[in-house]
Design an enzyme around this catalytic site. Sequence first.
Site, PDB file in Angstrom:
ATOM      1  N   LYS A  15       0.866  -1.127  -0.005  1.00 30.77           N
ATOM      2  CA  LYS A  15      -0.013  -0.034   0.142  1.00 30.77           C
ATOM      3  C   LYS A  15       0.881   1.329   0.026  1.00 30.77           C
ATOM      4  CE  LYS A  15      -1.988  -1.020   3.816  1.00 30.77           C
ATOM      5  NZ  LYS A  15      -1.373  -2.165   4.112  1.00 30.77           N
ATOM      6  N   ARG A  90      -9.340   1.346   8.528  1.00 27.04           N
ATOM      7  CA  ARG A  90      -9.079   0.000   9.045  1.00 27.04           C
ATOM      8  C   ARG A  90     -10.066  -0.835   9.883  1.00 27.04           C
ATOM      9  NH1 ARG A  90      -3.192   0.668   9.105  1.00 27.04           N
ATOM     10  NH2 ARG A  90      -2.018  -1.079   9.021  1.00 27.04           N
ATOM     11  N   ARG A 129      11.791  -5.210   4.907  1.00 30.57           N
ATOM     12  CA  ARG A 129      11.490  -3.852   4.720  1.00 30.57           C
ATOM     13  C   ARG A 129      12.443  -2.997   5.318  1.00 30.57           C
ATOM     14  NH1 ARG A 129       5.348  -1.828   5.386  1.00 30.57           N
ATOM     15  NH2 ARG A 129       5.707  -2.343   7.649  1.00 30.57           N
ATOM     16  N   ARG A 162      11.251  -1.190  10.921  1.00 36.30           N
ATOM     17  CA  ARG A 162      10.396  -0.672  11.766  1.00 36.30           C
ATOM     18  C   ARG A 162      10.155  -1.862  12.976  1.00 36.30           C
ATOM     19  NH1 ARG A 162       4.952   0.514   8.356  1.00 36.30           N
ATOM     20  NH2 ARG A 162       4.267  -0.632  10.001  1.00 36.30           N
ATOM     21  N   ARG A 173      -0.686  -8.561  13.348  1.00 33.84           N
ATOM     22  CA  ARG A 173      -0.924  -7.430  12.695  1.00 33.84           C
ATOM     23  C   ARG A 173      -1.952  -8.388  11.480  1.00 33.84           C
ATOM     24  NH1 ARG A 173       4.456  -4.865  10.925  1.00 33.84           N
ATOM     25  NH2 ARG A 173       3.157  -3.886   9.556  1.00 33.84           N
TER      26      ARG A 173
HETATM   27  P1  ADP Z   1       2.216  -1.879   3.358  1.00 35.02           P
HETATM   28  O1  ADP Z   1       2.315  -0.390   3.079  1.00 35.02           O
HETATM   29  O2  ADP Z   1       0.999  -2.434   2.505  1.00 35.02           O
HETATM   30  O3  ADP Z   1       2.532  -2.653   4.567  1.00 35.02           O
HETATM   31  P2  ADP Z   1       4.713  -1.759   1.877  1.00 35.02           P
HETATM   32  O4  ADP Z   1       4.528  -0.747   0.611  1.00 35.02           O
HETATM   33  O5  ADP Z   1       5.462  -0.996   2.888  1.00 35.02           O
HETATM   34  O6  ADP Z   1       3.555  -2.666   2.461  1.00 35.02           O
HETATM   35  O7  ADP Z   1       5.659  -2.822   1.103  1.00 35.02           O
HETATM   36  C1  ADP Z   1       6.061  -3.832   2.178  1.00 35.02           C
HETATM   37  C2  ADP Z   1       7.537  -4.296   1.596  1.00 35.02           C
HETATM   38  O8  ADP Z   1       7.368  -5.052   0.524  1.00 35.02           O
HETATM   39  C3  ADP Z   1       8.464  -3.210   1.406  1.00 35.02           C
HETATM   40  O9  ADP Z   1       9.847  -3.729   1.770  1.00 35.02           O
HETATM   41  C4  ADP Z   1       8.658  -3.035  -0.007  1.00 35.02           C
HETATM   42  O10 ADP Z   1       9.692  -2.804  -0.603  1.00 35.02           O
HETATM   43  C5  ADP Z   1       7.848  -4.690  -0.489  1.00 35.02           C
HETATM   44  N1  ADP Z   1       7.335  -4.570  -1.729  1.00 35.02           N
HETATM   45  C6  ADP Z   1       6.238  -3.673  -2.074  1.00 35.02           C
HETATM   46  N2  ADP Z   1       5.331  -4.043  -3.141  1.00 35.02           N
HETATM   47  C7  ADP Z   1       5.987  -5.178  -3.631  1.00 35.02           C
HETATM   48  C8  ADP Z   1       6.125  -6.159  -4.792  1.00 35.02           C
HETATM   49  N3  ADP Z   1       5.153  -5.882  -5.784  1.00 35.02           N
HETATM   50  N4  ADP Z   1       6.964  -6.918  -4.998  1.00 35.02           N
HETATM   51  C9  ADP Z   1       7.968  -7.352  -4.046  1.00 35.02           C
HETATM   52  N5  ADP Z   1       8.010  -6.575  -2.837  1.00 35.02           N
HETATM   53  C10 ADP Z   1       7.341  -5.360  -2.844  1.00 35.02           C
HETATM   54  P1  AMP Z   2       1.078   0.961   8.911  1.00 27.95           P
HETATM   55  O1  AMP Z   2       2.179   1.854   8.887  1.00 27.95           O
HETATM   56  O2  AMP Z   2      -0.245   1.179   8.301  1.00 27.95           O
HETATM   57  O3  AMP Z   2       1.660  -0.683   8.868  1.00 27.95           O
HETATM   58  O4  AMP Z   2       0.636   0.989  10.589  1.00 27.95           O
HETATM   59  C1  AMP Z   2       1.393   0.746  11.446  1.00 27.95           C
HETATM   60  C2  AMP Z   2       0.624   0.597  12.912  1.00 27.95           C
HETATM   61  O5  AMP Z   2      -0.098   1.907  13.282  1.00 27.95           O
HETATM   62  C3  AMP Z   2      -0.541  -0.599  12.819  1.00 27.95           C
HETATM   63  O6  AMP Z   2      -0.134  -1.798  13.099  1.00 27.95           O
HETATM   64  C4  AMP Z   2      -1.530   0.099  13.923  1.00 27.95           C
HETATM   65  O7  AMP Z   2      -1.048  -0.334  15.251  1.00 27.95           O
HETATM   66  C5  AMP Z   2      -1.478   1.665  13.749  1.00 27.95           C
HETATM   67  N1  AMP Z   2      -2.257   2.282  12.818  1.00 27.95           N
HETATM   68  C6  AMP Z   2      -2.332   2.747  11.682  1.00 27.95           C
HETATM   69  N2  AMP Z   2      -3.182   3.080  11.070  1.00 27.95           N
HETATM   70  C7  AMP Z   2      -4.286   2.772  11.789  1.00 27.95           C
HETATM   71  C8  AMP Z   2      -5.661   2.705  11.843  1.00 27.95           C
HETATM   72  N3  AMP Z   2      -6.276   3.228  10.553  1.00 27.95           N
HETATM   73  N4  AMP Z   2      -6.484   2.586  12.743  1.00 27.95           N
HETATM   74  C9  AMP Z   2      -5.845   1.987  13.958  1.00 27.95           C
HETATM   75  N5  AMP Z   2      -4.459   1.777  13.970  1.00 27.95           N
HETATM   76  C10 AMP Z   2      -3.812   2.191  12.969  1.00 27.95           C
END
Ligand code: ADP
Ligand code: AMP
Length: 218
Positions: A15, A90, A129, A162, A173
């Site tokens: 995302k 969420r 990541r 992270r 999660r």
């Molecule tokens: P989200 O925001 O949904 O938690 P991220 O965008 O942070 O996910 O992506 C999670 C991890 O996967 C990151 O390390 C990113 O570089 C990697 N990633 C994202 N999209 C792809 C893809 N299409 N193929 C392989 N790795 C990906």
């Molecule tokens: P993210 O960066 O989207 O992976 O979010 C990291 C963490 O922040 C999540 O695991 C939750 O603990 C908190 N968080 C982010 N967005 C929300 C949301 N919309 N509602 C509740 N908790 C959230």
Amino acid sequence: MPVFIVMLGAPGAGKGTQAKLLAEKSGLTHISSGDLFRDNIKNETELGKLAKSYIDKGELVPDDLTIQMVKERLSRPDCAKGAILDGFPRTTAQAEALDATLSQMGHKIDLVPLIGVPESVLMARLSGRWTCKQCGAIYHTLFSPPKQAGICDLDGSELYQRPDDTPETVSNRIKVYSEQTAPLIEYYTQRGVLAEINGNQEIEQVTQELIDKLPEVN
Ligand code: ADP
Ligand code: AMP
Ligand code: ZN
């Protein structure tokens, strides 16, 4: 007309990666609720202290705090042309609050891409990541590595992992996503805005699928 997009998908689906690319291409503002919480934690605000106790366990921060934070962000001038929401809503309560807020502003949600990735892939995505401390750029040691290990390509700042990307927290999660967020798939399907995207392909291919679905941004 402003355009509002909600990125839906499990933790690690991509995302944030896609929201940043789309924001760059479309000029829409990227709003990540997770980034907003992490800024509050970094700045040691009251909200940050409260949010940290939930984030560390992989639980959701309570709806009232989260909704208030995102509402405030949406009221700022850079959202007048629209926004790409990433990580919010969420829960159903958050989705209802977002509908009400946008409707008060005379806006609505135009598109909800659901980035689908098999659960077996999520752990490998999150354990590799790395994120830029300065600009939030997202990398992966194997799938999207920086030119120099540990350093952001864009600004030369340090990358970090992270603290909530440990296997135990990630498992929780994913469970929280299935129980509390997955019901939004039905919520947005009923409203006719859901678009399924195959997230299990190269980053550029995912972006292309998204662009094909994107409404015109004026
Ligand atoms: P989200 O925001 O949904 O938690 P991220 O965008 O942070 O996910 O992506 C999670 C991890 O996967 C990151 O390390 C990113 O570089 C990697 N990633 C994202 N999209 C792809 C893809 N299409 N193929 C392989 N790795 C990906
Ligand atoms: P993210 O960066 O989207 O992976 O979010 C990291 C963490 O922040 C999540 O695991 C939750 O603990 C908190 N968080 C982010 N967005 C929300 C949301 N919309 N509602 C509740 N908790 C959230
Ligand atoms: Zn950076």
